[in-house]
Each structure stands twice: as C-alpha cells, then as structure tokens.
Write a protein that holds these residues in place. Structure first.
Motif, PDB file in Angstrom:
ATOM      1  N   LEU A  33      -9.095   1.571 -21.495  1.00  0.00           N
ATOM      2  CA  LEU A  33      -8.343   2.824 -21.551  1.00  0.00           C
ATOM      3  C   LEU A  33      -7.367   2.926 -20.386  1.00  0.00           C
ATOM      4  N   ASP A  34      -7.780   2.471 -19.217  1.00  0.00           N
ATOM      5  CA  ASP A  34      -6.865   2.484 -18.067  1.00  0.00           C
ATOM      6  C   ASP A  34      -5.653   1.589 -18.327  1.00  0.00           C
ATOM      7  N   ARG A  37      -3.220   3.226 -20.748  1.00  0.00           N
ATOM      8  CA  ARG A  37      -2.395   4.241 -20.086  1.00  0.00           C
ATOM      9  C   ARG A  37      -1.276   3.602 -19.265  1.00  0.00           C
ATOM     10  N   GLU A  38      -1.596   2.508 -18.604  1.00  0.00           N
ATOM     11  CA  GLU A  38      -0.630   1.880 -17.699  1.00  0.00           C
ATOM     12  C   GLU A  38       0.410   1.034 -18.430  1.00  0.00           C
ATOM     13  N   TYR A  41      -0.516   0.426 -25.626  1.00  0.00           N
ATOM     14  CA  TYR A  41      -1.509  -0.216 -26.487  1.00  0.00           C
ATOM     15  C   TYR A  41      -1.137  -1.650 -26.831  1.00  0.00           C
ATOM     16  N   GLN A 108      -3.957  12.754 -17.963  1.00  0.00           N
ATOM     17  CA  GLN A 108      -4.611  11.537 -18.468  1.00  0.00           C
ATOM     18  C   GLN A 108      -4.607  11.474 -19.987  1.00  0.00           C
ATOM     19  N   ASP A 109      -4.945  12.608 -20.632  1.00  0.00           N
ATOM     20  CA  ASP A 109      -5.044  12.582 -22.088  1.00  0.00           C
ATOM     21  C   ASP A 109      -3.677  12.443 -22.744  1.00  0.00           C
ATOM     22  N   THR A 110      -2.660  13.121 -22.195  1.00  0.00           N
ATOM     23  CA  THR A 110      -1.323  13.008 -22.760  1.00  0.00           C
ATOM     24  C   THR A 110      -0.802  11.587 -22.614  1.00  0.00           C
ATOM     25  N   THR A 111      -1.049  10.981 -21.454  1.00  0.00           N
ATOM     26  CA  THR A 111      -0.628   9.605 -21.241  1.00  0.00           C
ATOM     27  C   THR A 111      -1.302   8.665 -22.235  1.00  0.00           C
ATOM     28  N   LEU A 112      -2.588   8.891 -22.473  1.00  0.00           N
ATOM     29  CA  LEU A 112      -3.318   8.047 -23.423  1.00  0.00           C
ATOM     30  C   LEU A 112      -2.772   8.204 -24.836  1.00  0.00           C
ATOM     31  N   ALA A 115       0.526   6.492 -25.103  1.00  0.00           N
ATOM     32  CA  ALA A 115       0.394   5.043 -25.045  1.00  0.00           C
ATOM     33  C   ALA A 115      -0.148   4.469 -26.348  1.00  0.00           C
ATOM     34  N   ASP A 183       3.931  17.136 -16.928  1.00  0.00           N
ATOM     35  CA  ASP A 183       2.709  17.508 -17.639  1.00  0.00           C
ATOM     36  C   ASP A 183       2.574  19.025 -17.710  1.00  0.00           C
TER      37      ASP A 183
END
Length: 204
Positions: A33-34, A37-38, A41, A108-112, A115, A183
């Motif tokens: 998951l990290d 985000r970075e 996918y 974090q959730d928006t980035t995920l 991604a 955000d």
C-alpha cells in the motif's frame, strides 16, 4: 503489471500460507500500500515488494497468486471505521466530529484512491476490497449518526437531504485535491459541514 500465476498447486500454497506470522503478513500489506501511494498501482510489482520486504518473489506468489489479489488482501487488512464511536449527543456535533475524523486521514486515503485509479475500473475484486475496507464501513457509521439524529427529533426521517449526506462528505474529500491541489483537512471539512451540510438539514 500483468497478473502472474503462483508456482505450484493450491495445496502447496495453502500449506505455505499458514507459516507466515500475522506480523510478517502485515509487513507485506503495509509495503504494497505504501508503494502504491508513492508510485501508483501500475508501477508496483511483486518483485519490488519482495525486494523491499526482503523475501523471495515466490513467497508472495504462493500466498496471493497475482498482484490484484495481493492488493485486495492488503486493502481488506486495513479495514477500519473512523466514524465509529462518534456520539456527541447532537447531530450537528456528530457531523463536525465526523468531519474532523475524515480530515485526519484524508491525505493517505485520497492518495491511495488516486493511485489505484484505473485499476479499480478494471478489476472487480479490487473494487470490492476497496469498498469493504474504506467505503462501506464509513457509510454505515455515518448513516448510524444520521439515524440517531432522526430518533432525537433533530431532523425528520423523510428529510430529502439525508440521502445525500454520505455523498457530500465523501465527495468533498475526493474533489478538493483535484480542484485546489490540497487535501480536505479537518478545518476545511468542519467549515464545509457548517456551510453546506448542516443548512441542508435545517440545522445550525
């Protein structure tokens, strides 16, 4: 990355799976998951996760067979309910607290979500896992907050705005980064609740 099958029959996979500790399994989930985000996918590979967690690629394939299955399992492992336990005694107070809670984890959730992007439209298992982990529990908790407000007589049960409160709350979380490049932090979301959600319900 295209999905790749695991080596060996399912019976072998099942026997190997039991040997992973819960802590080690969570390390794999956190790592994937990290990296999503970075890097996004598509850029994440089983080989990269294996390298970052110091395990063999075959270990990951024996456990989860494909990258989508691995990511889906990681999403489900992070299932939490941020709105659970909110009960200030008033609907307005609960919605403000929900806004603060949502703002605290929106980054974090928006980035995920961003991604994962296109992959969610292509893989039903990923979509299902995302809903189970990040969407359905929060919507259920938010609807419980609204239900208590109705029971207390703060808003009537047939108020037409009730149906749209979850969409308002989740929508602003997703759209502010797109519109403003920032955000939806706790302060922004509380101001949104005060300016848009509460007036829609006839509350101040």
């Amino acid at each position: 990355m295209t999905s790749q099958a695991a080596d060996g029959p399912e019976t072998v996979a099942a026997s190997r799976r039991s040997k992973l500790t819960r802590e080690r399994e969570q390390e794999f989930f956190d790592a994937v998951l990290d990296q999503i985000r970075e890097c996004g996918y598509d850029a994440v590979t089983m080989e990269g996760i294996a390298a970052s967690t110091r395990c063999s690629k075959s270990t990951l394939y024996r456990q989860w067979k494909t990258k989508p299955q691995f990511v889906a399992a990681a999403l489900r492992s992070h299932r939490t309910v941020r709105f659970a336990g909110i009960d200030t005694g008033s609907l307005a107070g609960d919605l403000r607290e929900a806004a603060r809670a949502a703002g605290a984890w929106s980054g974090q959730d928006t980035t995920l979500l961003q991604a994962l992007g296109h992959a969610l439209t292509q893989d039903p298992e990923l979509r299902c896992a995302l809903r189970e982990a990040l969407v359905d529990p929060e919507i259920a908790a938010l609807r419980e907050i609204l239900r208590r407000g109705v029971e207390r007589g703060e808003v009537r049960a047939d108020h037409p705005a009730l149906e749209y409160i979850p969409a308002q709350m989740f929508g602003v979380l997703r759209i502010r980064p797109v519109l403003e490049g920032r955000d939806a932090d706790p302060d922004y979301l509380v101001r949104f609740v005060d300016a848009a959600v509460l007036p829609a319900l006839g509350l101040t």
